[in-house]
Every structure is written in structure tokens, then in C-alpha cells.
Design a protein around this motif. Structure first.
Motif, PDB file in Angstrom:
ATOM      1  N   LYS A   1      -2.857   1.679  -3.796  1.00 11.72           N
ATOM      2  CA  LYS A   1      -3.371   2.650  -2.830  1.00 11.72           C
ATOM      3  C   LYS A   1      -4.658   3.300  -3.332  1.00 11.72           C
ATOM      4  O   LYS A   1      -5.638   3.405  -2.573  1.00 11.72           O
TER       5      LYS A   1
ATOM      6  N   ASP B   1      -8.179   2.769  -1.425  1.00  9.46           N
ATOM      7  CA  ASP B   1      -8.825   3.955  -0.855  1.00  9.46           C
ATOM      8  C   ASP B   1     -10.215   4.169  -1.451  1.00  9.46           C
ATOM      9  O   ASP B   1     -11.168   4.530  -0.737  1.00  9.46           O
TER      10      ASP B   1
ATOM     11  N   ASP C   1      -3.448  -0.424   6.345  1.00 10.75           N
ATOM     12  CA  ASP C   1      -2.456   0.453   5.708  1.00 10.75           C
ATOM     13  C   ASP C   1      -1.127   0.440   6.458  1.00 10.75           C
ATOM     14  O   ASP C   1      -0.327   1.370   6.351  1.00 10.75           O
TER      15      ASP C   1
ATOM     16  N   TYR D   1       0.833  -1.217   0.000  1.00 11.73           N
ATOM     17  CA  TYR D   1       0.000   0.000   0.000  1.00 11.73           C
ATOM     18  C   TYR D   1       0.861   1.257   0.000  1.00 11.73           C
ATOM     19  O   TYR D   1       0.516   2.270  -0.629  1.00 11.73           O
ATOM     20  N   GLN D   2       1.979   1.220   0.693  1.00 14.57           N
ATOM     21  CA  GLN D   2       2.811   2.412   0.837  1.00 14.57           C
ATOM     22  C   GLN D   2       3.659   2.696  -0.405  1.00 14.57           C
ATOM     23  O   GLN D   2       4.161   3.809  -0.574  1.00 14.57           O
TER      24      GLN D   2
END
Length: 568
Positions: free
Chosen positions: A486, A490, A507, A479-480
Motif C-alpha cells: 500500500k 500510494d 485499490d 493492497y488492503q
């Protein structure tokens, strides 16, 4: 909810004192943390499940017409003195004294408190029937708290108390509460049984327990394979296995049985079946010793025996010295012939003939013993534990056995508390009448553990949809680092949250394998796995926690897919 904004602390190691699976998984999932013996702090994750339980219970209790209230947890000792129940609870009562030397108990239950409230608030039959309930913390000072919140000292309980002018009215509310509890447990998605039960220290004329079925259950419950009959083994009626006593066909004989003390040893030594023998158990009675006689292969029901009017309460067996003073022999040689005390036999034993028993002489037994000819009994009663395979007491089918975790108990208390505390009303004729009372308890915190005991696998918890702390878990890989992962995660999170679903998005900066195993442990029902490789191919992965089979769902259709699931 995002995991970086939520308190989520899982553990790989299982504490040494966690003996059962629910305790192990609740600690590993970070739902609870031990503060002291039988005392637990509920984390935000565990508290969400508790609140789910409470919401279902509250909705159904309100739908039944019960009125929610809240009573003090700390109770004056004088109330318990009015009912004389202090000895019944004994050491389970947590006693305390205030600065004015007034004595109090931390409430283990609230019969006295609610009766005190009603005797001042309800004065006319026109106010009846009425049913009050609360969801509140209780405390019972268990000698050995264990199994996490399954048997803790402090716990959360829903307790309700109904008041009536007549037994018929009490019966109506009792049946309504039985139906309400059934609906509550059905809504929770749990497999359970309602069984006949012993009233214990609460007292009253009748009661039923609700058990969540689980292999680890502390209680044995019996049920018919052809009807709705079900009972706790302590309460299950054990019918006679012999329809009619046969005429004697053997001569009574004395047989030496050196060093053979137990039923197993004697039956093997004489080459007979244990069911051809009877065992004589000597207990303390109201007016002296009493003999309780059951078949050799059966077990005495101590609960049933304790309810015999001839038997002292609590049930106490004679020690070796008292046995020898009464019979002249040790325990392993006690029999029914010429026994100098009242003899109460089980229903099956009453119809036995040509049986074997002790000879009331060390290392000797009698064979070919028959009632009336060789020995007498004063009474027959159901005093044994029922067994799987026995005929069902209702005459339909045979009994089966399962293990259950008691999560609810309903009682018909009658006027036990109202008479003791002078809770009366004026009836239609203006006559003062003691109230009839019912009591209905459900262990909220215990239900959480019971649900886990029933719903888990080797990887962790499998929450029923109605109890899960979150409905959907979004599990994005990298995710990062990945923009498309992402953005997809989201977007799905926002759409589901806006639609009113309970969603947790992981997350955290953790490895994919760690994330997946964490959410297997946590047991969130619907899990969406989002990764670069699958997104490049135009799909995301979905898995249901119970089935654990991955499905490929088109990226553009995942929201609609989730909203179409039956539990969403």
C-alpha cells in the motif's frame, strides 16, 4: 484516479449481438452501454477516450486556421427543401414536428445550416477564405444499426465547411485538410490510408476517404505497391488488361449449353477459362434498357455504372420478365449479338477477341465472337471493379487490396449548395458570385471503435499511447492487507499524479488474477505490478500492454523509469 472512486464495470460475457471485436471489447470493458437500437451511453472510461480523440482533432483543426463553432442539431425542413436533398438521404432523416406543426430534422450533416449561416454573415470576398468546424452529435436512422458505435444511429462527428471565392482557393484548403487529417491520425498512432472516393449523397466534384486499416473493415481499398496511389474499390480506376485487340482467329458458332446459367457453369462445361467469356448485364437506362458488358471473371462496379449518363439512377437491373421481353431468353443466356439496346463495354472487353457470350436463346451460347464482325458496342468505359494484381492506374506498380474502416471524408463541393441557397459574395469587381465550398468530416465515436479493431489481441484492447484513458495502471497485489504494498503504490501514485500523468490505481478488493486480466482487457499502456515478494527483493514489475513481457525494475527507480518511456 483510484478504482474505488471511479466507475469501472467489466464483464466476462460477450453480448450475443456484438458481432465485431470492437463492439465486444467496448461492452466487456464497460466503455459503452446499449440504450436502444443504435443508441449508446458512454461510461466515464469510454468518455475519456472520446475526449482524447476530440482534443487531438481540435488542436490540429485550430492549427490549420479553422474556426470552431456550434450549430443546432435540430434543423428546419425548409433548409433541406432549398437544396432538394431530402430524397438523397431518404429514410435516414429523423423527422419531427413541434407544437406549432413546424417540421424539423435531427441533423445527419450540416451543409444546409452552415450555408444559411454564411449567406447572412459573409458578404465580401475580403472575408474569404474561411473554414468553420464543430464537434457535435449527429443522427442517421440506419435501417440496421450494428457493430456498436461503428454503425450507430447517433454518433459524434467533427464536421468542417470552408468557403472560397475561387476553385484555386478551395484546392488549397482541401489539400490543407488532407494534411491536417494525416497529422491527426498520425498523432493517434493509427495505421491508415487516404484514398480516392465517391462523393455519394454529399455530392461535389471530388473526394477522399481516410481509412484505418483493419481486417474487419467494411470497405475494400486498393493501393499501389510502388507509389502513393490509393482508392476505395468503388473509385479505383480499372485499366484495360489487354493492350490491343487481336484479329479474329475463330468462326462464330452456336453451342448448346443445357442448364448452364452462370459463368462458372458455362466455362466448366465448355472447358475454357472464365476470362475468355463476357457477361452481359441489363439495367434500366434514361431512354430504355442498357447493356453493360464485363469480362467473365470480373465484377461490375455498381457505383461506376450508376455514374454513366445513359444509366438511370439509382442503378436498377432489369427483372426476369423485362429481360425476356428484350432478348427472348432468360438472364443466363443473354449475349451481345443483335442486342436491341445500347451496349457499353468495359475497357478490357473492348479489346477482347474470339470470346464467348450468351446467344440470346435459352440454353445456348456463342463462341468465337468478335467485335465489329459479329457484334457492336456504342461506348467503352471503366465499369468494373479493380482487382489485386491489376496494373496501378498511375502506371507504377500493381494494385494490392486491404480492408479499411472509413473514419474521415473530405469533399470538394463546389457551388452545389451555395447556388441552391443563394450564398453569394461580391468579388473585387463588385459582381455577385456564388461561393465555392469544401466539406470535411471525421467520425469521432467511430474512430474509437476503429482504433480497437486495429489495436487488440486475444486478451483485450491495446490502446495507442495518445488514446489510452490512462497512461499508467498501478496494480498492487493485496493492497488492503499489505502495508508495504500500500505504501509503495500510494507513493508512486502521488508522484506520478503530481507530475501530471494520468494514473489509475486499482485499490479494489479483488484477486490478483482478476485484476491483471481486467487491465489486459482495458489496455492501459504502462502497468506496474507491486507485490510483497518482489518488494522483499527490492523491485517492482513493469509490463507494457503491447509486449506483455515483465521487467524487474528497482523499487527506487520505477518513477524515473516510467518518466523515461517515450510516450510519457
Amino acid at each position: 484516479m483510484r478504482t474505488t472512486q471511479f466507475h469501472l464495470v467489466t464483464r466476462k460475457e460477450t453480448p450475443q449481438d456484438a458481432e465485431i471485436i470492437s463492439h465486444q471489447l467496448m461492452i466487456r470493458a464497460g466503455m459503452i452501454r446499449k440504450l436502444g437500437a443504435g443508441l449508446y451511453t458512454w461510461s466515464p472510461l469510454g468518455f475519456r477516450v472520446l475526449r482524447k480523440m476530440e482534443a487531438i482533432i481540435r488542436e490540429e483543426m485550430n492549427a490549420s486556421g479553422a474556426l470552431e463553432m456550434l450549430m443546432p442539431a435540430v434543423q428546419p425542413k425548409e433548409l433541406w427543401e432549398e437544396t432538394g436533398r431530402i430524397e438523397d438521404f431518404g429514410g435516414q432523416l429523423l423527422a419531427m414536428t413541434d407544437r406549432a406543426d413546424r417540421d424539423y430534422f435531427f441533423g445527419p450533416t450540416h451543409e444546409e445550416v452552415i450555408t444559411e449561416f454564411v449567406r447572412d454573415e459573409v458578404s465580401s470576398y475580403k472575408q474569404l477564405p474561411i473554414n468553420f468546424y464543430q464537434i457535435q452529435t449527429k443522427f442517421r436512422d440506419e435501417i440496421r444499426p450494428r457493430f456498436g458505435v461503428m454503425r450507430s444511429r447517433e454518433f459524434i462527428m467533427k464536421d468542417a465547411y470552408s468557403f472560397h471565392l475561387s476553385e484555386e482557393s478551395l484546392d488549397e484548403t482541401y489539400r490543407l485538410m488532407e494534411a491536417t487529417y494525416t497529422t491527426i491520425l498520425d498523432r493517434m498512432g493509427l495505421n491508415f490510408r487516404c484514398v480516392l472516393a465517391d462523393s455519394g449523397a454529399i455530392g461535389g466534384s471530388g473526394s477522399q476517404e481516410f481509412h484505418v486499416i483493419a481486417d474487419s473493415g467494411e470497405d475494400a481499398i486498393m493501393y499501389s505497391d510502388e507509389s502513393d496511389y490509393a482508392a476505395n474499390i468503388e473509385k479505383c480506376a480499372a485499366v484495360s488488361l489487354i493492350s490491343q485487340r487481336a484479329e479474329p482467329s475463330e468462326v462464330i458458332s452456336v453451342v448448346a449449353t443445357p442448364n448452364q446459367k452462370t459463368i462458372e457453369e458455362v466455362s466448366h462445361f465448355l472447358d475454357i477459362q472464365a476470362e475468355q467469356m463476357v457477361k452481359t448485364l441489363l439495367v434500366k437506362g434514361i431512354d430504355g434498357p442498357v447493356a453493360l458488358v464485363i469480362r467473365g471473371d470480373h465484377q461490375l462496379s455498381e457505383v461506376k455504372a450508376a455514374h454513366l449518363p445513359e444509366v438511370d439512377s439509382p442503378l436498377q437491373f432489369l427483372d426476369d420478365k423485362a429481360v425476356r421481353e428484350l432478348t427472348g431468353c432468360d438472364v443466363g443466356s443473354v449475349g451481345v449479338k443483335d442486342l436491341n439496346c445500347p451496349v457499353i463495354v468495359d475497357l478490357t472487353v473492348a479489346n477482347m477477341s474470339d470470346f464467348v457470350c450468351g446467344a440470346n436463346r435459352d440454353d445456348h451460347h456463342l463462341t468465337g465472337v468478335n467485335w465489329q464482325r459479329d457484334a457492336e458496342f456504342q461506348q467503352q468505359a471503366d465499369i468494373r471493379e479493380a482487382r489485386a494484381g491489376d496494373p496501378s492506374p498511375d502506371g507504377r506498380g500493381r494494385l494490392k487490396q486491404a480492408r479499411g474502416i472509413e473514419v474521415g471524408h473530405i469533399f470538394k463541393l463546389g457551388d452545389k449548395y451555395s447556388k441552391a441557397m443563394n450564398a453569394v459574395v461580391l468579388d473585387e469587381t463588385g459582381r455577385s458570385q456564388a461561393l465555392q465550398m469544401g466539406c470535411y468530416g471525421m467520425g469521432v465515436s467511430r474512430l474509437v471503435a476503429a482504433a480497437i479493431e486495429q489495436c487488440h489481441d486475444e486478451n483485450g484492447i491495446i490502446w495507442p499511447a495518445a488514446l489510452a484513458p490512462f497512461q499508467v495502471a498501478i496494480l498492487p497485489m493485496n493492497y488492503q492487507k499489505s502495508v508495504q504494498v500500500k505504501e509503495t503504490a500510494d507513493e508512486l501514485y502521488k508522484r506520478l499524479t503530481k507530475a501530471g500523468y494520468e494514473v489509475i490505481l486499482d485499490d479494489r478488493k479483488v484477486r490478483p488474477g482478476f485484476m491483471l486480466s481486467d487491465f489486459e482487457l482495458l489496455g492501459i499502456p504502462h502497468q506496474v505490478i507491486i507485490g510483497d515478494r518482489s518488494l522483499d527483493e527490492g523491485f517492482v514489475e513493469y509490463r507494457h500492454r503491447e509486449k506483455m513481457e515483465k521487467q524487474k525494475i528497482e523499487r527506487a527507480k520505477i518513477f524515473e523509469f516510467l518518466t523515461q518511456q517515450t510516450c510519457l
